[in-house]
Design an enzyme around this catalytic site. Structure first.
Site, mmCIF file in Angstrom:
data_model
loop_
_atom_site.group_PDB
_atom_site.id
_atom_site.type_symbol
_atom_site.label_atom_id
_atom_site.label_comp_id
_atom_site.label_asym_id
_atom_site.label_seq_id
_atom_site.Cartn_x
_atom_site.Cartn_y
_atom_site.Cartn_z
ATOM 1 N N GLU A 110 -5.402 -4.634 10.408
ATOM 2 C CA GLU A 110 -4.388 -3.623 10.695
ATOM 3 C C GLU A 110 -4.745 -2.883 11.976
ATOM 4 O OE1 GLU A 110 -2.288 -2.535 6.720
ATOM 5 O OE2 GLU A 110 -3.946 -1.185 7.065
ATOM 6 N N ASN A 154 0.873 -1.178 0.000
ATOM 7 C CA ASN A 154 0.000 0.000 0.000
ATOM 8 C C ASN A 154 0.909 1.227 0.000
ATOM 9 O OD1 ASN A 154 -1.792 2.050 0.503
ATOM 10 N ND2 ASN A 154 -2.306 1.412 2.591
ATOM 11 N N GLY A 193 2.460 2.418 10.847
ATOM 12 C CA GLY A 193 3.351 3.538 10.518
ATOM 13 C C GLY A 193 4.409 3.879 11.546
ATOM 14 N N HIS A 235 -9.539 1.214 4.454
ATOM 15 C CA HIS A 235 -8.291 1.378 5.214
ATOM 16 C C HIS A 235 -8.533 2.328 6.387
ATOM 17 C CE1 HIS A 235 -4.220 2.634 6.199
ATOM 18 N NE2 HIS A 235 -3.848 1.479 5.686
ATOM 19 N N SER A 282 3.385 -1.767 10.401
ATOM 20 C CA SER A 282 4.836 -1.777 10.627
ATOM 21 C C SER A 282 5.504 -3.118 10.313
ATOM 22 C CB SER A 282 5.154 -1.351 12.060
ATOM 23 O OG SER A 282 4.677 -0.041 12.283
HETATM 24 P P1 PGA Z 1 2.775 0.538 7.635
HETATM 25 O O1 PGA Z 1 1.334 0.725 6.949
HETATM 26 O O2 PGA Z 1 3.350 -0.743 7.072
HETATM 27 O O3 PGA Z 1 3.565 1.749 7.195
HETATM 28 O O4 PGA Z 1 2.550 0.472 9.096
HETATM 29 C C1 PGA Z 1 0.472 -0.360 6.769
HETATM 30 C C2 PGA Z 1 -0.831 0.134 6.204
HETATM 31 O O5 PGA Z 1 -1.357 1.147 6.688
HETATM 32 O O6 PGA Z 1 -1.394 -0.462 5.245
#
Ligand code: PGA
Length: 254
Positions: free
Chosen positions: A163, A9, A169, A95, A209
């Protein structure tokens, strides 16, 4: 058997030139990765470039959002049939950033999921709790409002992305055990509503993450059928590492 799916993504990152250079580096690195499906979800403006770059390879392209109407006076929106016509096979729905910043609700997620299915796209429907302690209740509510209203046929076509919002993030990953618990919770909901066979077929991706250094332990959980990757998917080398992870478990999920 559930075939692992590793999805990128890209959120609001890159442009056509960056997309081209990503594919140039990435494709040779994943040439022999036949154990999983690979989906890259760039911004709408990079879809055309990504579709062209991925043609003739195993890499599939997805959008990050869609609107549920097919066409009409909906300024700024993009429909499922448009995304399909552009060469995408997948679309992310619901999302947490869409829910949080753009007011998306479970009812809207359901409509978008149905619209994606109608357009012949595979919806990657995202769920996840905001705070660590509320997982089970939030997942049940999101399942009830956003997924339970699908038909059996529609449900069989979806992928779920779990998630936990607190893990997205900022580098704080759910432990494999916490993620597996949440996946079990989702699978239990699926079983109750759609039956054991459907629940067993359902692919549930973990997102939040995911990085090459934590991927192995997460993927070793039989409940985790792949990843939805934000930050670490922007770099071709780290995303290729995630794609190339293989565990015995994923030689074939029951
Ligand atoms: P991240 O994002 O891997 O940067 O934590 C995952 C997502 O929001 O799809």
């Amino acid at each position: 058997m559930r075939i692992p799916l590793i999805a990128a993504n890209w959120k609001m990152h890159k442009n056509p030139a960056g997309t081209t250079s990503f594919f140039r580096s990435f494709l040779p690195l994943v040439e022999s990765a036949v154990h999983c499906e690979i989906v890259i979800c760039p911004s709408f403006l990079d879809v055309e470039t990504a579709v062209a770059a991925g043609r003739g390879t195993r890499v599939r392209i997805g959008a990050q959002n869609l609107y549920w109407e097919k066409e009409g006076a909906f300024t700024g929106e993009i429909s499922g049939p448009m995304i399909k016509a552009a060469g995408c096979s997948h679309v992310i729905v619901g999302h947490s950033e869409r829910r949080r910043y753009f007011g998306e609700t479970d009812a809207g997620v359901l409509k978008k999921t149905v619209a994606a299915f109608d357009a012949g796209l595979t919806p990657i429907v995202c769920v996840g709790e905001r705070q660590e302690k509320n997982a089970a209740a939030t997942l049940a509510e999101q399942f009830r409002g956003g997924i339970a209203g699908l038909s059996d046929e529609q449900f069989a076509a979806i992928v779920i992305g779990y998630e936990p919002v607190w893990a997205i993030g900022d580098g704080e990953t759910a432990t494999p055990a916490v993620a597996a618990d949440a996946h079990q919770c989702i699978r239990a909901q699926a079983k109750e509503r759609f039956g054991a066979a459907a629940a067993n077929q359902l692919r549930i991706l973990y997102g939040g993450s995911v990085k090459p250094d934590n991927a192995g332990k997460l993927l070793a959980e039989p409940e985790i059928d792949g990843f939805l990757v934000g930050g670490a998917s922007l770099d071709p080398v780290s995303f290729a590492e995630l794609v190339n992870f293989q565990t015995d478990v994923h030689a074939g999920h029951a």
